[in-house]
Each structure stands twice: as C-alpha cells, then as structure tokens.
Scaffold this motif. Structure first.
Motif, PDB file in Angstrom:
ATOM      1  N   ALA A  80       0.838  -1.205   0.000  1.00 23.44           N
ATOM      2  CA  ALA A  80       0.000   0.000   0.000  1.00 23.44           C
ATOM      3  C   ALA A  80       0.869   1.251   0.000  1.00 23.44           C
ATOM      4  CB  ALA A  80      -0.940  -0.008   1.204  1.00 23.44           C
ATOM      5  N   ARG A  81       1.950   1.210   0.769  1.00 18.25           N
ATOM      6  CA  ARG A  81       2.866   2.359   0.795  1.00 18.25           C
ATOM      7  C   ARG A  81       3.515   2.558  -0.572  1.00 18.25           C
ATOM      8  NH1 ARG A  81       8.221   3.713   1.248  1.00 18.25           N
ATOM      9  NH2 ARG A  81       8.631   5.625   2.437  1.00 18.25           N
ATOM     10  N   SER A  82       3.905   1.465  -1.215  1.00 19.11           N
ATOM     11  CA  SER A  82       4.512   1.566  -2.543  1.00 19.11           C
ATOM     12  C   SER A  82       3.546   2.185  -3.543  1.00 19.11           C
ATOM     13  CB  SER A  82       4.936   0.182  -3.037  1.00 19.11           C
ATOM     14  OG  SER A  82       5.965  -0.323  -2.228  1.00 19.11           O
ATOM     15  N   ARG A  83       2.271   1.789  -3.446  1.00 18.16           N
ATOM     16  CA  ARG A  83       1.256   2.349  -4.346  1.00 18.16           C
ATOM     17  C   ARG A  83       1.110   3.852  -4.132  1.00 18.16           C
ATOM     18  NH1 ARG A  83      -1.514  -1.871  -4.105  1.00 18.16           N
ATOM     19  NH2 ARG A  83      -2.762  -1.366  -2.308  1.00 18.16           N
ATOM     20  N   VAL A  84       1.111   4.264  -2.856  1.00 17.60           N
ATOM     21  CA  VAL A  84       0.981   5.692  -2.536  1.00 17.60           C
ATOM     22  C   VAL A  84       2.183   6.467  -3.057  1.00 17.60           C
ATOM     23  CG1 VAL A  84       1.081   7.328  -0.610  1.00 17.60           C
ATOM     24  CG2 VAL A  84      -0.594   5.480  -0.582  1.00 17.60           C
ATOM     25  N   THR A  85       3.388   5.962  -2.809  1.00 20.19           N
ATOM     26  CA  THR A  85       4.581   6.703  -3.227  1.00 20.19           C
ATOM     27  C   THR A  85       4.744   6.705  -4.742  1.00 20.19           C
ATOM     28  OG1 THR A  85       5.956   4.743  -2.855  1.00 20.19           O
ATOM     29  CG2 THR A  85       5.835   6.348  -1.069  1.00 20.19           C
ATOM     30  N   ALA A  86       4.195   5.715  -5.429  1.00 19.64           N
ATOM     31  CA  ALA A  86       4.297   5.660  -6.888  1.00 19.64           C
ATOM     32  C   ALA A  86       3.222   6.509  -7.567  1.00 19.64           C
ATOM     33  CB  ALA A  86       4.188   4.218  -7.362  1.00 19.64           C
ATOM     34  N   THR A  87       2.201   6.894  -6.824  1.00 20.38           N
ATOM     35  CA  THR A  87       1.118   7.675  -7.414  1.00 20.38           C
ATOM     36  C   THR A  87       1.586   9.091  -7.700  1.00 20.38           C
ATOM     37  OG1 THR A  87      -0.554   6.390  -6.215  1.00 20.38           O
ATOM     38  CG2 THR A  87      -1.232   8.528  -7.066  1.00 20.38           C
ATOM     39  N   ARG A  88       1.469   9.490  -8.945  1.00 17.76           N
ATOM     40  CA  ARG A  88       1.816  10.842  -9.360  1.00 17.76           C
ATOM     41  C   ARG A  88       0.648  11.758  -8.993  1.00 17.76           C
ATOM     42  NH1 ARG A  88       0.600  13.859 -13.703  1.00 17.76           N
ATOM     43  NH2 ARG A  88      -0.698  12.199 -14.527  1.00 17.76           N
ATOM     44  N   VAL A  89       0.952  12.889  -8.391  1.00 13.20           N
ATOM     45  CA  VAL A  89      -0.089  13.860  -8.049  1.00 13.20           C
ATOM     46  C   VAL A  89      -0.054  14.951  -9.114  1.00 13.20           C
ATOM     47  CG1 VAL A  89      -0.949  15.474  -6.319  1.00 13.20           C
ATOM     48  CG2 VAL A  89       0.161  13.359  -5.585  1.00 13.20           C
ATOM     49  N   PRO A  90      -0.974  14.886 -10.105  1.00 13.35           N
ATOM     50  CA  PRO A  90      -0.944  15.866 -11.191  1.00 13.35           C
ATOM     51  C   PRO A  90      -1.343  17.261 -10.706  1.00 13.35           C
ATOM     52  CG  PRO A  90      -2.879  14.464 -11.389  1.00 13.35           C
ATOM     53  CD  PRO A  90      -2.069  13.936 -10.239  1.00 13.35           C
ATOM     54  N   ALA A  91      -0.935  18.255 -11.470  1.00 10.24           N
ATOM     55  CA  ALA A  91      -1.214  19.653 -11.099  1.00 10.24           C
ATOM     56  C   ALA A  91      -2.709  19.932 -11.026  1.00 10.24           C
ATOM     57  CB  ALA A  91      -0.550  20.595 -12.097  1.00 10.24           C
ATOM     58  N   ASP A  92      -3.501  19.230 -11.838  1.00  9.48           N
ATOM     59  CA  ASP A  92      -4.949  19.490 -11.866  1.00  9.48           C
ATOM     60  C   ASP A  92      -5.745  18.523 -10.983  1.00  9.48           C
ATOM     61  OD1 ASP A  92      -4.725  17.136 -13.336  1.00  9.48           O
ATOM     62  OD2 ASP A  92      -6.204  17.752 -14.842  1.00  9.48           O
ATOM     63  N   ILE A  93      -5.091  17.894 -10.014  1.00 12.33           N
ATOM     64  CA  ILE A  93      -5.769  16.859  -9.220  1.00 12.33           C
ATOM     65  C   ILE A  93      -7.031  17.372  -8.524  1.00 12.33           C
ATOM     66  CG2 ILE A  93      -4.367  17.222  -7.139  1.00 12.33           C
ATOM     67  CD1 ILE A  93      -4.548  14.090  -6.789  1.00 12.33           C
ATOM     68  N   LEU A  94      -7.039  18.623  -8.099  1.00  7.88           N
ATOM     69  CA  LEU A  94      -8.191  19.134  -7.347  1.00  7.88           C
ATOM     70  C   LEU A  94      -9.424  19.322  -8.219  1.00  7.88           C
ATOM     71  CD1 LEU A  94      -6.521  21.713  -4.934  1.00  7.88           C
ATOM     72  CD2 LEU A  94      -6.995  19.283  -4.591  1.00  7.88           C
ATOM     73  N   THR A  95      -9.241  19.409  -9.527  1.00 10.56           N
ATOM     74  CA  THR A  95     -10.391  19.561 -10.423  1.00 10.56           C
ATOM     75  C   THR A  95     -10.566  18.338 -11.319  1.00 10.56           C
ATOM     76  OG1 THR A  95      -8.991  20.742 -12.013  1.00 10.56           O
ATOM     77  CG2 THR A  95     -10.258  22.078 -10.457  1.00 10.56           C
ATOM     78  N   ASN A  96      -9.817  17.283 -11.048  1.00 11.06           N
ATOM     79  CA  ASN A  96      -9.865  16.068 -11.851  1.00 11.06           C
ATOM     80  C   ASN A  96     -10.427  14.934 -10.990  1.00 11.06           C
ATOM     81  OD1 ASN A  96      -9.190  13.616 -13.130  1.00 11.06           O
ATOM     82  ND2 ASN A  96      -7.455  14.553 -14.174  1.00 11.06           N
ATOM     83  N   PRO A  97     -11.725  14.632 -11.139  1.00  9.42           N
ATOM     84  CA  PRO A  97     -12.350  13.637 -10.247  1.00  9.42           C
ATOM     85  C   PRO A  97     -11.654  12.278 -10.247  1.00  9.42           C
ATOM     86  CG  PRO A  97     -14.009  14.727 -11.595  1.00  9.42           C
ATOM     87  CD  PRO A  97     -12.674  15.185 -12.094  1.00  9.42           C
ATOM     88  N   ARG A  98     -11.264  11.793 -11.419  1.00 11.80           N
ATOM     89  CA  ARG A  98     -10.653  10.464 -11.484  1.00 11.80           C
ATOM     90  C   ARG A  98      -9.333  10.413 -10.708  1.00 11.80           C
ATOM     91  NH1 ARG A  98      -7.005   8.041 -14.441  1.00 11.80           N
ATOM     92  NH2 ARG A  98      -6.705   9.760 -15.878  1.00 11.80           N
ATOM     93  N   GLU A  99      -8.462  11.377 -10.947  1.00 10.75           N
ATOM     94  CA  GLU A  99      -7.167  11.417 -10.266  1.00 10.75           C
ATOM     95  C   GLU A  99      -7.337  11.640  -8.760  1.00 10.75           C
ATOM     96  OE1 GLU A  99      -4.225  10.826 -11.457  1.00 10.75           O
ATOM     97  OE2 GLU A  99      -4.541  10.882 -13.616  1.00 10.75           O
ATOM     98  N   PHE A 100      -8.260  12.534  -8.396  1.00 12.73           N
ATOM     99  CA  PHE A 100      -8.469  12.836  -6.985  1.00 12.73           C
ATOM    100  C   PHE A 100      -8.947  11.592  -6.234  1.00 12.73           C
ATOM    101  CE2 PHE A 100     -10.751  14.203  -3.245  1.00 12.73           C
ATOM    102  CZ  PHE A 100      -9.926  15.183  -2.722  1.00 12.73           C
ATOM    103  N   HIS A 101      -9.910  10.892  -6.812  1.00  7.73           N
ATOM    104  CA  HIS A 101     -10.455   9.729  -6.102  1.00  7.73           C
ATOM    105  C   HIS A 101      -9.498   8.539  -6.118  1.00  7.73           C
ATOM    106  CE1 HIS A 101     -13.967  11.886  -5.050  1.00  7.73           C
ATOM    107  NE2 HIS A 101     -14.249  12.158  -6.303  1.00  7.73           N
ATOM    108  N   GLU A 102      -8.619   8.472  -7.114  1.00 12.28           N
ATOM    109  CA  GLU A 102      -7.570   7.440  -7.075  1.00 12.28           C
ATOM    110  C   GLU A 102      -6.594   7.738  -5.935  1.00 12.28           C
ATOM    111  OE1 GLU A 102      -3.835   5.682  -9.661  1.00 12.28           O
ATOM    112  OE2 GLU A 102      -5.321   6.939 -10.676  1.00 12.28           O
ATOM    113  N   PHE A 103      -6.225   9.000  -5.801  1.00  9.67           N
ATOM    114  CA  PHE A 103      -5.358   9.411  -4.691  1.00  9.67           C
ATOM    115  C   PHE A 103      -6.022   9.058  -3.356  1.00  9.67           C
ATOM    116  CE2 PHE A 103      -4.443  12.532  -1.394  1.00  9.67           C
ATOM    117  CZ  PHE A 103      -3.065  12.527  -1.356  1.00  9.67           C
TER     118      PHE A 103
END
Length: 201
Positions: A80-103
């Motif tokens: 789980a930690r590896s998944r979190v650290t490998a997740t890229r946080v894009p600049a538009d994450i706050l307005t991007n539902p898919r990326e936000f909910h994956e995070f």
C-alpha cells in the motif's frame, strides 16, 4: 489639448479608481482568496500524508523484528505504501475527479493496512514494550490526528470555495472574471471513516 479634455482625464482616472474600489469591497476578490485557502489546506493534507508514509518503513522494520508470523500484514502495508509513493499527483488533481479519487483510494488503502498492522501488534507484548516501537506509536498517533484535522480544514475550504462559485454574487463574478476557476473535488469517505483513528498498542 482643449481645456475640457484636460479636465476629463483626471475625472476618468478618478472614476476608474472609484469603480475598482467598489469592486474590491463587494467581494470580487473572494473567489481567488477562497482558492488560495483551498490550495493551502490541500498542501497541508499532502504534508500530513507524506509524514505518515515516511513513518511506515521504521514501523514495519520494528514490527518485523517481533511479529515473524504476520508476513501477509506487513506485505500489505508495504504494498500500500509503494502504491501511494508511486502515485503521481498531477497539477490538476483538485479539479480532476478520477485522479483525486484514485489518490483518496490509495491513501485509504494504506490507512486500512496500517489499522490491521496495529491490531496485530496486540498479540506481541514484547513488541509493545519496545522503546523504538513506543516512539513510533506516539508519532503515528499524532500524525493520524493531524491528517484528520488537515482533511477537515480542506473539506471546509472546498465547501466555502464551491459555494462561492455557485451562489450570487460569486456566480456572476466567476462568469465575468474567473471563467477558468472550476469546482474542486472533495473527500467522499463516510462520516464514520472521517473520525480520528484510535491507535492502541
């Protein structure tokens, strides 16, 4: 230049200054100010999650020294930690539902894996007496509390910002001046899950 045109120039600047003063006092700057508050709250959420992520290797190493039979739980936390650290946080994450909910999903998975690890430690009295483990326990408990506070602050900041975008006069200001400002994503976990986790060792 005619006398009348010379007279109109200062009047025009005074009129423009008066309009700017009126607009600044009537809430036109509320949308960008609220957006800055959201950005600050989001940065704090990221800081606290990073702090928790940084604690995990030492926690896992300490538990591994005592709880040899809990390999699956330790592997789940590490994965789980590896998944979190490998997740890229894009600049538009706050307005991007898919990326936000994956995070959000990845962080919740890590939190769940940590909860299982913590409950397993109850079976190991020697581990619970280890000084290094006690320090990690205090740090983890403090971090979980800070995560809960940071998330709450973010949720409130987003609520204020999104409300301003959708109510009058904010709706008008957005259509006239801030058309590129979009509603921001918020956490979707249940009220039960939002409670501060109890860390018992």
């Amino acid at each position: 230049m005619s006398e009348s045109r010379r007279y109109l120039r200062p009047v025009r600047w005074l009129a423009i200054g008066g309009v700017a003063l009126l607009l600044s006092g009537c809430g036109i700057n509320k949308i960008p100010a609220d957006k800055q508050q959201v950005n600050a709250a989001w940065s704090q959420v990221l800081n606290e999650y990073q702090r928790r992520t940084d604690l995990i290797p030492n926690l896992v190493a300490t538990v591994k020294g005592y709880a040899h039979h809990e390999a699956s739980v330790l592997e789940a936390v590490t994965a789980a930690r590896s998944r979190v650290t490998a997740t890229r946080v894009p600049a538009d994450i706050l307005t991007n539902p898919r990326e936000f909910h994956e995070f959000e999903r990845n962080e919740n998975t890590l939190g769940g894996a940590l909860s299982r690890l913590i409950s397993v430690t109850e079976n190991y009295p020697n581990l619970k007496a280890d000084q290094n483990f006690l320090v990690l326990q205090a740090q983890l408990e403090g971090t979980e509390n800070r995560i809960a506070v940071a998330r709450r602050d973010y949720i409130l900041a987003v609520q204020q910002y999104d409300t301003e975008l959708t109510t009058i006069p904010g709706r008008w200001y957005r259509s006239l001046f801030y058309s590129n400002y979009k509603p921001i994503q918020n956490f979707t976990i249940s009220a039960q899950a939002e409670k501060v986790p109890k860390v018992h060792f």
